[in-house]
Design a protein around this motif. Sequence first.
Motif, PDB file in Angstrom:
ATOM      1  N   ALA A   1       0.773  -1.327  -0.143  1.00 25.09           N
ATOM      2  CA  ALA A   1       0.077  -0.122  -0.047  1.00 25.09           C
ATOM      3  C   ALA A   1       0.758   1.068   0.129  1.00 25.09           C
ATOM      4  O   ALA A   1       0.510   2.266  -0.800  1.00 25.09           O
ATOM      5  N   LEU A   2       1.981   1.238   0.628  1.00 21.46           N
ATOM      6  CA  LEU A   2       2.865   2.520   0.866  1.00 21.46           C
ATOM      7  C   LEU A   2       3.495   2.563  -0.540  1.00 21.46           C
ATOM      8  O   LEU A   2       3.727   3.754  -0.834  1.00 21.46           O
ATOM      9  N   ILE A   3       3.975   1.437  -1.094  1.00 21.14           N
ATOM     10  CA  ILE A   3       4.787   1.741  -2.572  1.00 21.14           C
ATOM     11  C   ILE A   3       3.643   2.294  -3.527  1.00 21.14           C
ATOM     12  O   ILE A   3       4.055   3.261  -3.942  1.00 21.14           O
ATOM     13  N   THR A   4       2.581   1.905  -3.597  1.00 21.55           N
ATOM     14  CA  THR A   4       1.186   2.350  -4.343  1.00 21.55           C
ATOM     15  C   THR A   4       1.194   3.921  -4.132  1.00 21.55           C
ATOM     16  O   THR A   4       1.020   4.764  -5.107  1.00 21.55           O
ATOM     17  N   LYS A   5       1.102   4.349  -2.927  1.00 24.03           N
ATOM     18  CA  LYS A   5       0.946   5.679  -2.367  1.00 24.03           C
ATOM     19  C   LYS A   5       2.049   6.509  -3.131  1.00 24.03           C
ATOM     20  O   LYS A   5       2.054   7.678  -3.372  1.00 24.03           O
ATOM     21  N   CYS A   6       3.225   6.041  -2.801  1.00 27.58           N
ATOM     22  CA  CYS A   6       4.536   6.930  -3.012  1.00 27.58           C
ATOM     23  C   CYS A   6       4.504   6.961  -4.690  1.00 27.58           C
ATOM     24  O   CYS A   6       5.381   7.853  -4.924  1.00 27.58           O
ATOM     25  N   GLU A   7       4.101   6.002  -5.493  1.00 26.28           N
ATOM     26  CA  GLU A   7       4.392   6.018  -6.852  1.00 26.28           C
ATOM     27  C   GLU A   7       3.314   7.592  -7.152  1.00 26.28           C
ATOM     28  O   GLU A   7       3.830   8.019  -8.341  1.00 26.28           O
ATOM     29  N   VAL A   8       2.485   7.745  -6.180  1.00 24.23           N
ATOM     30  CA  VAL A   8       1.800   8.838  -6.910  1.00 24.23           C
ATOM     31  C   VAL A   8       2.146  10.278  -6.046  1.00 24.23           C
ATOM     32  O   VAL A   8       2.249  11.278  -6.652  1.00 24.23           O
ATOM     33  N   MET A   9       2.670  10.120  -4.966  1.00 32.73           N
ATOM     34  CA  MET A   9       2.859  11.392  -3.929  1.00 32.73           C
ATOM     35  C   MET A   9       4.393  11.452  -3.467  1.00 32.73           C
ATOM     36  O   MET A   9       4.545  12.897  -3.017  1.00 32.73           O
ATOM     37  N   LEU A  10       5.115  10.551  -4.017  1.00 30.70           N
ATOM     38  CA  LEU A  10       6.537  10.799  -3.077  1.00 30.70           C
ATOM     39  C   LEU A  10       7.420  12.076  -3.917  1.00 30.70           C
ATOM     40  O   LEU A  10       7.260  12.036  -5.108  1.00 30.70           O
ATOM     41  N   GLY A  11       7.762  12.898  -3.103  1.00 35.02           N
ATOM     42  CA  GLY A  11       8.372  13.774  -3.553  1.00 35.02           C
ATOM     43  C   GLY A  11       9.965  13.956  -3.181  1.00 35.02           C
ATOM     44  O   GLY A  11      10.469  12.984  -2.622  1.00 35.02           O
ATOM     45  N   GLY A  12      10.490  14.993  -3.489  1.00 32.63           N
ATOM     46  CA  GLY A  12      12.007  15.284  -3.121  1.00 32.63           C
ATOM     47  C   GLY A  12      12.615  15.322  -1.963  1.00 32.63           C
ATOM     48  O   GLY A  12      13.693  15.362  -1.659  1.00 32.63           O
ATOM     49  N   ASP A  13      11.782  15.434  -0.976  1.00 31.34           N
ATOM     50  CA  ASP A  13      12.133  15.926   0.296  1.00 31.34           C
ATOM     51  C   ASP A  13      12.473  14.804   1.123  1.00 31.34           C
ATOM     52  O   ASP A  13      12.939  15.009   2.664  1.00 31.34           O
ATOM     53  N   ILE A  14      12.266  13.454   0.875  1.00 28.83           N
ATOM     54  CA  ILE A  14      12.677  12.515   1.836  1.00 28.83           C
ATOM     55  C   ILE A  14      13.547  11.534   1.038  1.00 28.83           C
ATOM     56  O   ILE A  14      13.652  11.420  -0.291  1.00 28.83           O
ATOM     57  N   SER A  15      14.512  11.101   1.470  1.00 31.37           N
ATOM     58  CA  SER A  15      15.591  10.281   1.052  1.00 31.37           C
ATOM     59  C   SER A  15      15.167   8.928   0.654  1.00 31.37           C
ATOM     60  O   SER A  15      15.691   8.000  -0.128  1.00 31.37           O
ATOM     61  N   MET A  16      13.901   8.437   0.916  1.00 32.35           N
ATOM     62  CA  MET A  16      13.154   7.029   0.945  1.00 32.35           C
ATOM     63  C   MET A  16      13.036   6.981  -0.560  1.00 32.35           C
ATOM     64  O   MET A  16      12.696   8.135  -1.512  1.00 32.35           O
ATOM     65  N   THR A  17      13.252   5.847  -1.246  1.00 30.93           N
ATOM     66  CA  THR A  17      12.747   5.560  -2.748  1.00 30.93           C
ATOM     67  C   THR A  17      12.007   4.570  -2.860  1.00 30.93           C
ATOM     68  O   THR A  17      11.858   3.780  -1.879  1.00 30.93           O
ATOM     69  N   ILE A  18      11.289   4.343  -4.043  1.00 29.65           N
ATOM     70  CA  ILE A  18      10.497   3.200  -4.132  1.00 29.65           C
ATOM     71  C   ILE A  18      11.436   1.761  -4.100  1.00 29.65           C
ATOM     72  O   ILE A  18      10.733   0.665  -3.698  1.00 29.65           O
ATOM     73  N   GLU A  19      12.669   1.793  -4.516  1.00 33.21           N
ATOM     74  CA  GLU A  19      13.333   0.574  -4.566  1.00 33.21           C
ATOM     75  C   GLU A  19      13.816   0.277  -3.086  1.00 33.21           C
ATOM     76  O   GLU A  19      13.655  -0.758  -2.686  1.00 33.21           O
TER      77      GLU A  19
ATOM     78  N   ASN B   1      -4.184   2.331   3.321  1.00 28.08           N
ATOM     79  CA  ASN B   1      -5.276   2.092   2.424  1.00 28.08           C
ATOM     80  C   ASN B   1      -6.018   3.296   2.236  1.00 28.08           C
ATOM     81  O   ASN B   1      -6.780   3.550   1.341  1.00 28.08           O
ATOM     82  N   ASP B   2      -6.050   4.353   3.423  1.00 27.04           N
ATOM     83  CA  ASP B   2      -6.915   5.569   3.199  1.00 27.04           C
ATOM     84  C   ASP B   2      -6.278   6.536   2.259  1.00 27.04           C
ATOM     85  O   ASP B   2      -5.109   6.920   2.283  1.00 27.04           O
ATOM     86  N   PRO B   3      -6.937   6.891   1.390  1.00 24.51           N
ATOM     87  CA  PRO B   3      -6.131   7.758   0.004  1.00 24.51           C
ATOM     88  C   PRO B   3      -6.164   9.218   0.534  1.00 24.51           C
ATOM     89  O   PRO B   3      -5.460  10.000  -0.156  1.00 24.51           O
ATOM     90  N   ARG B   4      -6.475   9.463   1.702  1.00 23.85           N
ATOM     91  CA  ARG B   4      -6.407  10.757   2.092  1.00 23.85           C
ATOM     92  C   ARG B   4      -4.890  10.974   3.272  1.00 23.85           C
ATOM     93  O   ARG B   4      -4.742  12.197   3.397  1.00 23.85           O
ATOM     94  N   THR B   5      -4.438   9.916   3.498  1.00 30.48           N
ATOM     95  CA  THR B   5      -3.328   9.968   4.249  1.00 30.48           C
ATOM     96  C   THR B   5      -1.976  10.367   3.643  1.00 30.48           C
ATOM     97  O   THR B   5      -1.912   9.953   2.473  1.00 30.48           O
ATOM     98  N   SER B   6      -1.293  11.219   4.086  1.00 32.82           N
ATOM     99  CA  SER B   6      -0.157  11.696   3.671  1.00 32.82           C
ATOM    100  C   SER B   6       0.993  10.514   3.636  1.00 32.82           C
ATOM    101  O   SER B   6       1.100   9.546   4.285  1.00 32.82           O
TER     102      SER B   6
END
Length: 250
Positions: free
Chosen positions: A98-116, A165-170
Amino acid sequence: MGMNRTGIQMSPLDSKAMQELEPSVMSSDGMDEIALAELRSDYIANADALGSVPLPGTLTGAVTVGMSMLKGESPQILLDKLGERLAFERTGTRLYDALITKCEVMLGGDISMTIEDLEQIRADEARHFHLVADAIASLGGDPTSQTPSADLVGVESMGLVQVLNDPRTSIAQSLHAIVTAELSDKAGWETLVALADEHGLADMVDSFTQALNEEREHLALTQTWYEEAIGLTYGDVELDDMASTQELPD
């Protein structure tokens, strides 16, 4: 900031009127609380247990468990906690999905975390699931059965699943739930290592310790990502440095 109207300060006139109600209207001298406590006590006294550890479904399993019990061990506790870890690792895999799905849409450049990074942790959680399933089978248990502790963590983790799984959570809110899961996961593996050691299962101790070390790494990473997501800027915390500065208990 937004139009949040949940606080009492948003309606000062109504809140003042509520606080000026007669004491007899606002309180029932604790009678409602007493009645509720009595009702809950009755349910507690007459409730069944939260399931049971199943009997082995094979002759080999029955012999293995029986021999352990004859030696004064408690294989049912180990099997119950293995079932718990199995259920939680399955949930953990779904949380990262679920987090991967959310990050594919919302992940920005302020976090060192990557999809990989997330995919690697997700793969670890899935591998831990199979590790525990194999351990249960090696003891003669049935990995598909639900033990009481598995039932318990299933209920406990429902809220975490809802958050992810809540689409509203950041991203930050989702990572908060992930950190909560990783804290629980770490504690669960520590318990499994101790139980396997008590039963003299050296191979399990080694494999479970490896899984525990991986979960510790997951926790350190997700905590760092969460802190970045909420704007903390003091940088990564070195776990070894923290441990060296803490005083050991007498």
